[in-house]
Design a protein around this motif. Structure first.
Motif, PDB file in Angstrom:
ATOM      1  N   ASN A  83       1.056  -1.169  -0.265  1.00 19.25           N
ATOM      2  CA  ASN A  83      -0.369  -0.214   0.085  1.00 19.25           C
ATOM      3  C   ASN A  83       1.241   1.226  -0.258  1.00 19.25           C
ATOM      4  N   GLU A  84       1.938   0.819   0.735  1.00 20.44           N
ATOM      5  CA  GLU A  84       2.492   2.690   0.347  1.00 20.44           C
ATOM      6  C   GLU A  84       3.267   2.644  -0.851  1.00 20.44           C
ATOM      7  N   ASN A  85       3.527   1.421  -0.683  1.00 18.74           N
ATOM      8  CA  ASN A  85       4.537   1.520  -2.672  1.00 18.74           C
ATOM      9  C   ASN A  85       3.552   2.358  -3.796  1.00 18.74           C
ATOM     10  N   ILE A  86       1.474   1.643  -3.103  1.00 16.87           N
ATOM     11  CA  ILE A  86       1.192   2.261  -4.409  1.00 16.87           C
ATOM     12  C   ILE A  86       0.943   3.921  -4.056  1.00 16.87           C
ATOM     13  N   MET A  87       0.863   4.033  -3.026  1.00 15.35           N
ATOM     14  CA  MET A  87       0.589   5.456  -2.476  1.00 15.35           C
ATOM     15  C   MET A  87       1.608   5.987  -3.207  1.00 15.35           C
ATOM     16  N   ASN A  88       3.360   5.849  -2.997  1.00  7.78           N
ATOM     17  CA  ASN A  88       4.441   6.511  -4.060  1.00  7.78           C
ATOM     18  C   ASN A  88       3.995   6.594  -4.766  1.00  7.78           C
ATOM     19  N   ALA A  89       3.366   5.875  -5.636  1.00  7.59           N
ATOM     20  CA  ALA A  89       3.679   5.349  -7.255  1.00  7.59           C
ATOM     21  C   ALA A  89       3.172   6.130  -7.461  1.00  7.59           C
ATOM     22  N   CYS A  90       1.503   6.549  -6.843  1.00 11.83           N
ATOM     23  CA  CYS A  90       0.527   7.719  -7.386  1.00 11.83           C
ATOM     24  C   CYS A  90       0.876   8.712  -7.368  1.00 11.83           C
ATOM     25  N   TYR A  91       1.378   9.081  -6.229  1.00  7.16           N
ATOM     26  CA  TYR A  91       2.363  10.232  -5.795  1.00  7.16           C
ATOM     27  C   TYR A  91       2.300  10.955  -6.352  1.00  7.16           C
ATOM     28  N   LYS A  92       4.197  10.123  -7.275  1.00  7.59           N
ATOM     29  CA  LYS A  92       4.490  10.742  -8.500  1.00  7.59           C
ATOM     30  C   LYS A  92       4.296  10.597  -9.782  1.00  7.59           C
ATOM     31  N   SER A  93       3.117   9.773 -10.350  1.00  8.92           N
ATOM     32  CA  SER A  93       1.937  10.249 -11.241  1.00  8.92           C
ATOM     33  C   SER A  93       1.413  10.582 -10.947  1.00  8.92           C
ATOM     34  N   GLY A  94       0.929  11.945 -10.367  1.00  7.87           N
ATOM     35  CA  GLY A  94      -0.233  13.079 -10.140  1.00  7.87           C
ATOM     36  C   GLY A  94      -1.595  12.107  -9.773  1.00  7.87           C
ATOM     37  N   ARG A  95      -1.382  10.896  -9.503  1.00  5.55           N
ATOM     38  CA  ARG A  95      -2.400  10.334  -9.298  1.00  5.55           C
ATOM     39  C   ARG A  95      -3.008   9.976  -8.259  1.00  5.55           C
ATOM     40  N   SER A  96      -4.627  10.030  -7.895  1.00  3.79           N
ATOM     41  CA  SER A  96      -5.523   9.540  -6.298  1.00  3.79           C
ATOM     42  C   SER A  96      -5.262   7.949  -5.903  1.00  3.79           C
ATOM     43  N   PHE A  97      -4.521   8.001  -4.404  1.00  6.87           N
ATOM     44  CA  PHE A  97      -4.757   6.231  -3.683  1.00  6.87           C
ATOM     45  C   PHE A  97      -6.246   5.595  -4.256  1.00  6.87           C
ATOM     46  N   SER A  98      -7.089   5.893  -3.996  1.00  4.53           N
ATOM     47  CA  SER A  98      -8.203   5.705  -4.177  1.00  4.53           C
ATOM     48  C   SER A  98      -9.164   5.870  -5.372  1.00  4.53           C
ATOM     49  N   ASP A  99      -7.819   5.555  -6.481  1.00  5.60           N
ATOM     50  CA  ASP A  99      -8.262   5.346  -7.852  1.00  5.60           C
ATOM     51  C   ASP A  99      -7.606   4.113  -8.342  1.00  5.60           C
ATOM     52  N   VAL A 100      -6.884   3.342  -7.695  1.00  2.00           N
ATOM     53  CA  VAL A 100      -6.531   2.307  -7.369  1.00  2.00           C
ATOM     54  C   VAL A 100      -6.133   1.079  -6.943  1.00  2.00           C
TER      55      VAL A 100
END
Ligand SMILES: *Cc1c(COP(=O)(O)O)cnc(C)c1O
Length: 236
Positions: A21-38
């Protein structure tokens, strides 16, 4: 037979999920996406029900099933029901009837023949509308299932014509070692089909990324990552 000894002792399911979940959050942040989109899916093949239910207790609400018989053998012990389950494995037409009312989506639709059988079983079961993804053989590899990119439109049009199947998006397993390139290609195909506004389609799911490459998949637009070994440990 379900092998339960594959669970690695020093990495609990809870710790693995927290890390992912932390990795997903970081990847979302890096690509300007929202965590809730994944959405994070736990892939259950070969895993003992005990650990699968632990994943549910850790907040996982989406589970992926690959094998019809294994799924039917295990599902009675799951803490969750059909609304939390997608079928993601290669599906023979003669097995559709065993799973149609036990899953919420089939992600591995790769032929007109399979779509036609799913449509038939959906209407037999009295279900109004059933969600599916088209599985794309994005690397056009002989060893893999999925349809070739050039045939997506034809299958999408057939699905639209059934009246009881709703195309929600695309799924893929890219060639090993070249996922970045193929994830970007998948994103392009996804946008292309979405722009065509096929009847009865919603096109909000891009299912790609597994234990080894989910960060890159998210950076390339995945909305659903399917993760097995990074949650449950190595399969034998
Ligand atoms: C097994 C499987 C996964 C998960 O693979 P891991 O590398 O263990 O994360 C994802 N998608 C499909 C279709 C699978 O069969």
């Amino acid at each position: 037979m379900i092998n339960s000894s594959r669970h690695t002792e020093n990495n609990s399911v809870a710790e693995n999920i927290a890390r992912i979940n932390e990795n997903i959050m970081n990847a979302c942040y890096k690509s300007g996406r929202s965590f809730s989109d994944v959405s994070l899916m736990a892939v259950t093949k070969t895993v003992d029900e005990k650990y699968i239910n632990q994943a549910y207790d850790c907040g996982i609400r989406l589970f992926g099933e690959n094998r019809v018989q294994e799924f039917l053998d295990k599902r009675g012990n799951y803490k969750y029901s059909s609304e939390n389950i997608h079928f993601i494995g290669h599906l023979q037409t003669n097995k559709v009837k065993y799973i149609i009312d036990k899953v919420n989506m089939i992600e591995s639709v790769d032929s007109v023949k399979l779509a036609a059988e799913i449509s038939k079983q959906v209407s037999k079961s009295g279900i109004d509308m059933f969600d599916i993804l088209i599985e794309v053989n994005i690397g056009e590899e002989e060893s893999k299932s999925g349809i070739n990119p050039a045939e997506i439109r034809q299958l999408a049009d057939f699905i639209a014509g059934t009246g009881n199947l709703r195309l929600r998006g695309l799924m893929a397993i890219p060639p090993v070692g070249r996922s970045d390139y193929f994830f970007a290609k998948m994103k392009q195909l996804f946008v292309d089909i979405k722009d065509k506004n096929v009847d009865n389609s919603i096109m909000d799911v891009l299912s790609m990324g597994m234990s080894g490459d989910y960060v890159s998949a998210i950076e390339n637009g995945a909305t659903l990552v399917r993760i097995g070994s990074a949650i449950f440990g190595k399969r034998k």
